[in-house]
Design a protein around this motif. Sequence first.
Motif, PDB file in Angstrom:
ATOM      1  N   LYS A 101       0.654  -1.288  -0.030  1.00  0.00           N
ATOM      2  CA  LYS A 101      -0.011  -0.065   0.152  1.00  0.00           C
ATOM      3  C   LYS A 101       0.928   1.278  -0.158  1.00  0.00           C
ATOM      4  O   LYS A 101       0.489   2.309  -0.686  1.00  0.00           O
ATOM      5  N   GLU A 465     -17.339  -0.524   9.892  1.00  0.00           N
ATOM      6  CA  GLU A 465     -17.440  -0.690   8.421  1.00  0.00           C
ATOM      7  C   GLU A 465     -18.357   0.456   7.807  1.00  0.00           C
ATOM      8  O   GLU A 465     -18.091   0.564   6.483  1.00  0.00           O
ATOM      9  N   ASP A 468     -15.126   2.402   6.771  1.00  0.00           N
ATOM     10  CA  ASP A 468     -14.579   1.604   5.670  1.00  0.00           C
ATOM     11  C   ASP A 468     -15.361   1.985   4.354  1.00  0.00           C
ATOM     12  O   ASP A 468     -14.832   2.080   3.298  1.00  0.00           O
ATOM     13  N   ALA A 469     -16.826   2.189   4.469  1.00  0.00           N
ATOM     14  CA  ALA A 469     -17.524   2.549   3.220  1.00  0.00           C
ATOM     15  C   ALA A 469     -17.109   3.767   2.697  1.00  0.00           C
ATOM     16  O   ALA A 469     -17.270   4.151   1.619  1.00  0.00           O
ATOM     17  N   SER A 471     -14.473   5.384   3.189  1.00  0.00           N
ATOM     18  CA  SER A 471     -13.009   5.409   2.686  1.00  0.00           C
ATOM     19  C   SER A 471     -13.092   4.981   1.409  1.00  0.00           C
ATOM     20  O   SER A 471     -12.463   5.441   0.396  1.00  0.00           O
ATOM     21  N   GLU A 472     -13.851   3.884   0.910  1.00  0.00           N
ATOM     22  CA  GLU A 472     -14.121   3.409  -0.354  1.00  0.00           C
ATOM     23  C   GLU A 472     -14.951   4.657  -1.368  1.00  0.00           C
ATOM     24  O   GLU A 472     -14.378   4.769  -2.442  1.00  0.00           O
ATOM     25  N   MET A 473     -15.295   5.645  -0.741  1.00  0.00           N
ATOM     26  CA  MET A 473     -15.829   6.625  -1.243  1.00  0.00           C
ATOM     27  C   MET A 473     -14.548   7.919  -1.469  1.00  0.00           C
ATOM     28  O   MET A 473     -15.187   8.971  -1.951  1.00  0.00           O
ATOM     29  N   ASP A 504     -22.868  11.117   1.246  1.00  0.00           N
ATOM     30  CA  ASP A 504     -21.992   9.880   1.158  1.00  0.00           C
ATOM     31  C   ASP A 504     -22.303   8.902   2.544  1.00  0.00           C
ATOM     32  O   ASP A 504     -22.421   7.755   2.539  1.00  0.00           O
ATOM     33  N   ALA A 508     -23.493   5.354   3.002  1.00  0.00           N
ATOM     34  CA  ALA A 508     -22.659   4.239   3.548  1.00  0.00           C
ATOM     35  C   ALA A 508     -23.248   3.399   4.515  1.00  0.00           C
ATOM     36  O   ALA A 508     -23.265   2.055   4.720  1.00  0.00           O
ATOM     37  N   GLY A 535     -13.144  -4.224   6.087  1.00  0.00           N
ATOM     38  CA  GLY A 535     -12.180  -3.428   5.513  1.00  0.00           C
ATOM     39  C   GLY A 535     -11.110  -3.325   6.414  1.00  0.00           C
ATOM     40  O   GLY A 535     -11.335  -3.987   7.633  1.00  0.00           O
TER      41      GLY A 535
END
Length: 567
Positions: A101, A465, A468-469, A471-473, A504, A508, A535
């Motif tokens: 990473k 979670e 993490d959602a 973060s994905e955005m 967002d 999420a 995640g």
Amino acid sequence: MPGSSRVPISLRTFTSKNRARAAPYLVLNLDLVKNILFIWFLLKYLRRGIRQIRGRGILGTCSDGYRAFQRWSYGLILSLPWYKAKIKLELEQTMKKLEDKFVPKGPGVTRYLALPISGWTDEQVKAELQKLSEMHHAEWEKGRVSGAVYHGGNDLLDLQAEAYRMFSVSNPLHPDAFPGVRKMEAEIVAMVLDMYHAPSSAGGTTTSGGTESILMACLAARNKAYHERGVTEPEMVVPTTIHAAFDKAGFYFGIKVHHIAIDPVTLKVDTKALDRMINYNTILIAGSAPNFPHGIIDDIAALSRIALKRRVPLHVDACLGSFLIPFLEKAGFPTEPFDFRLKGVTSISCDTHKYGFAPKGNSVIMYRTKKFRQNQYFVTATWPGGVYASPSIAGSRAGSLIAGTWASLMRQGESGYISSCASIVAIRQAIESAIRDTLAPDLYVLGEPKVSVVAFASRSLNVYEVADAMSEMGWHLNALQDPPAVHIACTRLTGEAVQAFVTDLTEAVKMVKLKGGEGEKGGSTGKGKGSAKKGDTAALYGVAGSLPNKSVVEDIAVGFIDTLYKA
């Protein structure tokens, strides 16, 4: 005879007789010493036990003992060969993921592991710098990062760059060579002291950041207690929500840290429990204005009364409040007492590089008296290189950062900081209202924040979670623990992304509900289609929350730091 004793027989006889007579007395004296040492150790640990019971109570002491036993027994289990081998394998896999990473690899990546044989041209250096600046990074420019970047605008950045260039070779360690830097540094301290209503007797220094400011406050308090009261086993009593820099100070300076629980409703430190924990060895108590996890201001007025009654120093960590909390009232927002107007407050830390918009690497530590400040100084008069004296941890320092900070404070002025306070607090209020009004009951806001931070948790979803959602955005938020929660520290940049954040976050929450990431108090039930794969945030804090012994998490953190220095 050669080698034979020349001592007369009569003297040898006398000596041996006296030894025989003295033997019982020697045995008696040794027994006396042993008894004195035993009594001394007994009294020492008895006093510690009494202080512990008086501070925590019998039930609290038993609870502490049980948790300590849990940590020890779990650590023992983890050290068994089978578990040890499994943990080592999982750690190696985790470290590999971290390396993939953070450490760029591949055919298009050039690694520079030694000096170039010949120096590069200016054009070559600038071209490489441009490539480095364009590496994939968090979209802080769009306000999608919690805190971290405290941007005062491009015009201010240009001014700071010019100030940096003008003083790039300067070093405050040599005030005779750089008198302008000395003047600016003294004026920065004076301006911040004035903001926090310090008396005329007050003094302070600049530091490299909030952590060093806190370290200096703890060191000064430790040294003061030693010189004035002879305290050799220093302790400090702080909230559980206080910044980790206090634990760092305890680690560096040999200070025992007692963490006091917060009120479950207000999220302010339990002042009665803190008061009970104070004893002769207490060198410092502390509170936050506001704290980092939840953005809550501790009851500094109550802590001030305790400090005066118990005659102990009180430090207020206002690093995060910095250039917001002093201007809340003037910007039209409710506030609480927190500064030197409270007689018990003896030191305050304030980060100029946060909401003061100064360049990164500058903070101020303030003391009620200049004499208190002297306890953080280091002086040696015996070094062959000459008399050496420094006000804080660093020796040589970057005068350019001081110039950039001075320029920022002068450019913004009081009116500029009142305006930015009004803007940032309004942003926080908008996000807080959206969570309370449109995302309840799935999410709820922790406490009653008054400054820039909004922390939220869930009673029905795994909040990690949700993080993490987000973060994905493209959002970078801060995960919290005890209780599981997430926060966003609002900045001026956040203002451009408030609606996007709310949209967002709503999405999420829907995603986590759809994939079955439900669980009590931030945990996961393990049910649902998406619960098998978590995640990074949910995985890390899920492990951290479930283990009484945190050694595995600490190993991951150590590996993470090692990865940062892998070229």
